[in-house]
Design a protein around this motif. Structure first.
Motif, mmCIF file in Angstrom:
data_model
loop_
_atom_site.group_PDB
_atom_site.id
_atom_site.type_symbol
_atom_site.label_atom_id
_atom_site.label_comp_id
_atom_site.label_asym_id
_atom_site.label_seq_id
_atom_site.Cartn_x
_atom_site.Cartn_y
_atom_site.Cartn_z
ATOM 1 N N ARG A 89 0.957 -0.806 -0.050
ATOM 2 C CA ARG A 89 0.254 0.355 0.097
ATOM 3 C C ARG A 89 0.615 1.394 0.038
ATOM 4 N N ALA A 90 1.838 1.279 0.647
ATOM 5 C CA ALA A 90 3.085 2.408 0.741
ATOM 6 C C ALA A 90 3.643 2.846 -0.016
ATOM 7 N N ALA A 91 3.828 1.583 -1.135
ATOM 8 C CA ALA A 91 4.437 1.489 -2.204
ATOM 9 C C ALA A 91 3.409 1.674 -3.553
ATOM 10 N N ALA A 92 1.986 1.589 -3.674
ATOM 11 C CA ALA A 92 1.452 2.660 -4.212
ATOM 12 C C ALA A 92 1.494 3.505 -4.122
ATOM 13 N N GLY A 93 1.172 3.756 -3.306
ATOM 14 C CA GLY A 93 1.125 5.664 -2.833
ATOM 15 C C GLY A 93 1.915 6.812 -3.202
#
Length: 115
Positions: A89-93
């Motif tokens: 999720r952080a990487a996608a953000g």
């Protein structure tokens, strides 16, 4: 232009090609956590002390750098796979922030290396 490359990339060659094409290049070596990756962006790109260590602050700082930049500029986010594996999720953000930067500033090039 935003591109995602695999782990077999010759980083030195990639940088040399970008410089030869007239781009200033800055490499961000990612971390295994969102915090470590945001710190890496802050350190590599010399963000101001007010940088809030969140995605909104990342977007604001990158937008300011892009507006103030002369000529073409390339950000290389190396070692992105560690964050993608640990916190998708952080990487996608972060990728979303980079995609918006790429869309809003045609002189900015984004390269993400998944290793």
């Amino acid at each position: 232009m935003m591109r995602v490359l695999g782990d077999k990339v010759d980083l030195d060659g990639l940088i040399a090609d970008a410089v030869e094409e007239g781009r200033q290049v800055q490499v961000v070596r990612g971390g295994a956590t969102k915090q470590a990756t945001l710190e890496a962006f802050s350190d590599a790109l010399n963000f101001p002390e007010w940088f809030g260590m969140n995605l909104d602050a990342l977007a604001d700082c990158l937008d300011t750098l892009a507006r103030d930049s002369e000529g073409e500029w390339e950000i290389v986010w190396d070692d992105a796979a560690a964050l993608r594996e640990a916190d998708p999720r952080a990487a996608a953000g972060i990728e979303s922030v980079l995609a918006d930067l790429d869309e809003d500033h045609p002189a900015v090039h984004i390269t993400i290396i998944n290793r």
